[in-house]
Design a protein around this motif. Structure first.
Motif, PDB file in Angstrom:
ATOM      1  N   GLY A 130     -28.920  66.556  41.409  1.00 21.85           N
ATOM      2  CA  GLY A 130     -28.514  65.434  42.266  1.00 21.85           C
ATOM      3  C   GLY A 130     -28.840  64.092  41.623  1.00 21.85           C
ATOM      4  O   GLY A 130     -28.042  63.152  41.690  1.00 21.85           O
ATOM      5  N   ILE A 133     -26.108  63.302  39.264  1.00 21.22           N
ATOM      6  CA  ILE A 133     -24.868  62.809  39.895  1.00 21.22           C
ATOM      7  C   ILE A 133     -25.028  61.330  40.256  1.00 21.22           C
ATOM      8  O   ILE A 133     -24.134  60.518  40.038  1.00 21.22           O
ATOM      9  CB  ILE A 133     -24.507  63.612  41.170  1.00 21.22           C
ATOM     10  CG1 ILE A 133     -24.470  65.106  40.872  1.00 21.22           C
ATOM     11  CG2 ILE A 133     -23.147  63.177  41.706  1.00 21.22           C
ATOM     12  CD1 ILE A 133     -24.105  65.957  42.080  1.00 21.22           C
ATOM     13  N   TYR A 134     -26.200  61.015  40.782  1.00 22.16           N
ATOM     14  CA  TYR A 134     -26.480  59.606  41.124  1.00 22.16           C
ATOM     15  C   TYR A 134     -26.310  58.720  39.880  1.00 22.16           C
ATOM     16  O   TYR A 134     -25.717  57.653  39.928  1.00 22.16           O
ATOM     17  CB  TYR A 134     -27.897  59.517  41.686  1.00 22.16           C
ATOM     18  CG  TYR A 134     -28.426  58.115  41.865  1.00 22.16           C
ATOM     19  CD1 TYR A 134     -28.101  57.374  43.003  1.00 22.16           C
ATOM     20  CD2 TYR A 134     -29.268  57.528  40.922  1.00 22.16           C
ATOM     21  CE1 TYR A 134     -28.595  56.086  43.180  1.00 22.16           C
ATOM     22  CE2 TYR A 134     -29.765  56.251  41.079  1.00 22.16           C
ATOM     23  CZ  TYR A 134     -29.426  55.527  42.208  1.00 22.16           C
ATOM     24  OH  TYR A 134     -29.910  54.260  42.378  1.00 22.16           O
ATOM     25  N   SER A 165     -31.101  59.069  50.048  1.00 21.05           N
ATOM     26  CA  SER A 165     -30.231  59.144  48.888  1.00 21.05           C
ATOM     27  C   SER A 165     -30.429  60.491  48.167  1.00 21.05           C
ATOM     28  O   SER A 165     -29.466  61.155  47.779  1.00 21.05           O
ATOM     29  CB  SER A 165     -30.578  57.962  47.994  1.00 21.05           C
ATOM     30  OG  SER A 165     -29.831  57.972  46.856  1.00 21.05           O
ATOM     31  N   TRP A 169     -27.423  63.426  47.457  1.00 20.99           N
ATOM     32  CA  TRP A 169     -26.988  63.991  46.165  1.00 20.99           C
ATOM     33  C   TRP A 169     -27.340  65.467  46.045  1.00 20.99           C
ATOM     34  O   TRP A 169     -26.580  66.242  45.448  1.00 20.99           O
ATOM     35  CB  TRP A 169     -27.551  63.162  45.006  1.00 20.99           C
ATOM     36  CG  TRP A 169     -27.082  61.739  45.107  1.00 20.99           C
ATOM     37  CD1 TRP A 169     -27.845  60.634  45.341  1.00 20.99           C
ATOM     38  CD2 TRP A 169     -25.722  61.276  45.064  1.00 20.99           C
ATOM     39  NE1 TRP A 169     -27.051  59.514  45.438  1.00 20.99           N
ATOM     40  CE2 TRP A 169     -25.747  59.872  45.276  1.00 20.99           C
ATOM     41  CE3 TRP A 169     -24.488  61.907  44.872  1.00 20.99           C
ATOM     42  CZ2 TRP A 169     -24.584  59.105  45.293  1.00 20.99           C
ATOM     43  CZ3 TRP A 169     -23.339  61.137  44.894  1.00 20.99           C
ATOM     44  CH2 TRP A 169     -23.393  59.759  45.102  1.00 20.99           C
TER      45      TRP A 169
END
Ligand code: PHE
Length: 481
Positions: A130, A133-134, A165, A169
Motif C-alpha cells: 500500500g 501505491i501511495y 490513508s 491503500w
C-alpha cells in the motif's frame, strides 16, 4: 486393507473431478511466469537491497547465492513435485502423499502451517505494498519534485502516522489481489502473470539503463559485488539463509499449490532452476538500479534500513534528471512485484476453501481476503495508534513478520525437506523429479544438508538457541562428552 483401497479410490476419484474444475497452467512458460511472479516481490526490491546494504554488500551477496543453491533450489524442487503429485491444495496434497507413502496423516499439518503463514505474511505485506501505491500516486502528482531529505522523511513519517490513508491503500491492494485470485487459475493467476511479469522485466530494464546513464554505476556495482568479508558476521549468514526462503516463497505452500497446477510432462528441475535464476537476477538488478541511484547523491548512504526505498531513494531520484518520472516507474515496478506475490500468498488458503467447502472460489476469496484485510489493520496501526503496544519488544507489524518469516517459513521448509527426503518413498520422488543420474545428489542434499542448515536457522532466528544457550545445556552436553 479393502477399506483402504476403497478410500484411496475415492480420494483418486475426487481429485480427478477436482482437477477438471481446478484448472492448470497452459504451459511450462505460464508456470515459470507465475512462480517467478510469486518469488519476485517486496523481498527482492525492498528487503534484499537494504539487508545487503546493512551486511556489507558483496560478501553478503555471495553467501546469499550459496543459500539459494544449497537450500532454496532443492526445497523448491521438493515443493513443486509434491504439489504436482498431489494435484490439490497444500493440506489435501500433504495428506494424499502421506497416505500414498504410508506416512502419518499428521503431515497435513504442514499444509495448515503454510496456509496460516501465507495469511499472516499477506496481512502485513499488503500494508507495505500500500505504501508503494501511495508513492506511485504521489510521484505522478509531483509531490517528490526536488525534495530534501528532511522533506521525504516528513512525507514518509506523515504517511505512517496517517491511519486513514494507510487503511485506504492497504484496502486497495487487498482488493487488487482478491480480484485476481477470485478469477481462478487460467483467468486470474495465469493472466496476471502473463501481463505483469513481462511488464516488470521491461520496467526493470528501463530503470537499469537509467541508473547506468545517470547514477554512479561503478560505485553501485562495486558496493554490490566487491566482497568485504570483514563486514560479514554470523548474523549476516543467518539473514541470508532466512531470506533465501522468503525470496523464493518457500515453506508455506505457495509453490506447492502452484506446482499442483503444473502439467505432468513438465520437468520440475529445469523449471525450478529458471525460477530461482530469474528471482536472483531480479534481486541483483534491483540492487544495480538502487545503489547507483543512491550513490549519485554523495550525501546519501546505502545503509538506510527499511527506509532505503521510501525515504532515501525519492531524494536520490529528485536530484536526478527526469527523476520524478523514473521514480514513478520504480514504484509501479514495486506494485507489480508485490501484486503477483500477494496472489500466491492468498492462493493456498483459497484453494483449500474452494476444494473443501461448498463456498466456491469467489465467496472463499472474498471471505478469506476480508479476514486478512482485518488482521492487516493491526499492522498498519503499529505505526501510529498502537505503536506503544508491544510484545517481546515488538509491535504488531514486527511480530507478524517475525512469526511468519522467522518461525513459520523455516519450520515449514524444514518439514517439507524432511517429508520429501524421508517420508515420501524413493519411487515417488524419483518418478516425479525425473532427474536421471542427478537424483542421488538431490536426495543427499534434501536428506542431510538442507534440513540441518534450516534447523540451524530456525533455532537461531526463533531465539530458541539463545534460550538454550542461556540455560547452559549445550555446555553440559559438550562437557558430558
Ligand atoms: N517471495 C516473495 C517476496 O520475495 C514473498 C513471498 C513469500 C511470497 C512467501 C509468497 C510466499 O517478496
Amino acid at each position: 486393507m479393502l477399506e483402504n483401497t476403497v478410500k484411496m479410490e475415492k480420494a483418486g476419484m475426487s481429485s480427478a473431478t477436482n482437477s477438471q474444475e481446478r484448472g492448470q497452467w497452459s504451459s511450462r512458460v505460464a508456470f515459470i511466469l507465475a512462480a517467478t511472479g510469486s518469488a519476485v516481490g517486496l523481498g527482492n526490491i525492498w528487503k534484499f537491497p537494504y539487508i545487503t546494504g546493512e551486511n556489507g554488500g558483496g560478501a553478503f551477496v555471495l553467501v546469499y547465492l550459496a543459500c539459494i543453491a544449497v537450500i532454496g533450489i532443492p526445497i523448491m524442487m521438493a515443493e513443486t513435485f509434491i504439489g504436482r503429485r498431489g494435484q490439490q491444495n497444500p493440506v489435501s496434497t500433504m495428506k494424499k502423499l502421506a497416505a500414498e507413502s504410508g506416512a502419518s496423516k499428521l503431515w497435513s499439518g504442514v499444509g495448515w502451517l503454510g496456509i496460516i503463514a501465507g495469511f499472516i505474511i499477506l496481512s502485513f505485506y499488503s500494508v507495505v505494498a500500500g505504501w508503494a501505491i501511495y508513492y506511485v500516486v504521489e510521484m505522478a502528482s509531483g509531490t517528490f519534485n526536488s525534495v530534501t531529505p528532511a522533506q521525504t522523511q516528513e512525507i514518509f513519517t506523515g504517511l505512517l502516522k496517517d491511519d486513514k490513508s494507510l487503511l485506504l491503500w492497504h484496502s486497495v491492494f487487498m482488493v487488487m489481489t482478491a480480484f485476481v485470485v477470485s478469477r481462478g487459475v487460467s483467468g486470474g493467476l495465469e493472466k496476471a502473470a502473463r501481463l505483469l511479469m513481462p511488464g516488470l522485466f521491461i520496467l526493470l530494464m528501463i530503470l537499469l539503463a537509467y541508473a547506468y546513464n545517470n547514477g554512479d554505476f561503478s560505485k553501485g556495482i562495486d558496493f554490490l559485488f566487491n566482497a568485504d568479508f570483514s563486514k560479514l558476521t554470523g548474523k549476516s549468514v543467518l539473514i541470508a539463509l532466512g531470506h533465501s526462503f522468503f525470496t523464493l516463497s518457500l515453506g508455506m505452500g505457495a509453490i506447492m499449490v502452484y506446482g499442483s497446477y503444473l502439467p505432468k510432462n513438465v520437468s520440475v528441475a529445469k523449471t525450478t532452476f529458471s525460477i530461482a535464476f530469474l528471482d536472483t537476477i531480479v534481486a541483483l538488478v534491483a540492487g544495480m538500479v538502487i545503489f547507483p541511484i543512491v550513490f549519485a547523491s554523495p550525501e546519501l548512504s546505502a545503509s538506510g534500513g527499511p527506509g532505503l526505498l521510501f525515504q532515501t531513494l525519492p531524494v536520490a531520484f529528485s536530484n536526478m534528471p527526469g527523476g520524478t518520472f523514473f521514480g514513478f516507474i520504480f514504484f509501479i515496478l514495486i506494485v507489480f512485484a508485490a501484486w503477483t506475490s500477494a496472489i500466491s500468498l492468498l492462493e493456498p488458503a483459497v484453494s483449500w476453501a474452494a476444494e473443501n467447502t461448498k463456498l466456491g472460489r469467489t465467496t472463499s476469496t472474498v471471505l478469506i481476503s476480508a479476514v486478512i484485510w482485518f488482521v492487516g489493520i493491526g499492522s498498519l496501526l503499529s505505526f501510529n495508534d498502537w505503536s506503544e503496544y508491544k510484545l517481546f519488544g515488538k509491535n504488531f507489524f514486527d511480530l507478524s513478520d517475525f512469526l511468519a518469516s522467522n518461525i513459520m517459513l523455516p519450520l515449514g521448509g524444514l518439514l517439507i525437506a524432511l517429508f520429501a527426503g524421508y517420508a515420501v518413498t524413493k519411487t515417488v520422488s524419483k518418478e516425479e523429479l525425473n532427474l536421471g543420474s542427478k537424483y542421488d545428489l538431490w536426495r543427499f542434499v534434501i536428506r542431510y544438508i538442507s534440513p540441518i542448515l534450516v534447523l540451524y536457522v530456525f533455532l537461531e532466528v526463533s531465539g530458541i538457541n539463545e534460550f538454550i544457550r542461556s540455560t547452559g545445556v549445550w555446555k553440559s552436553l559438550v562437557a558430558a562428552f
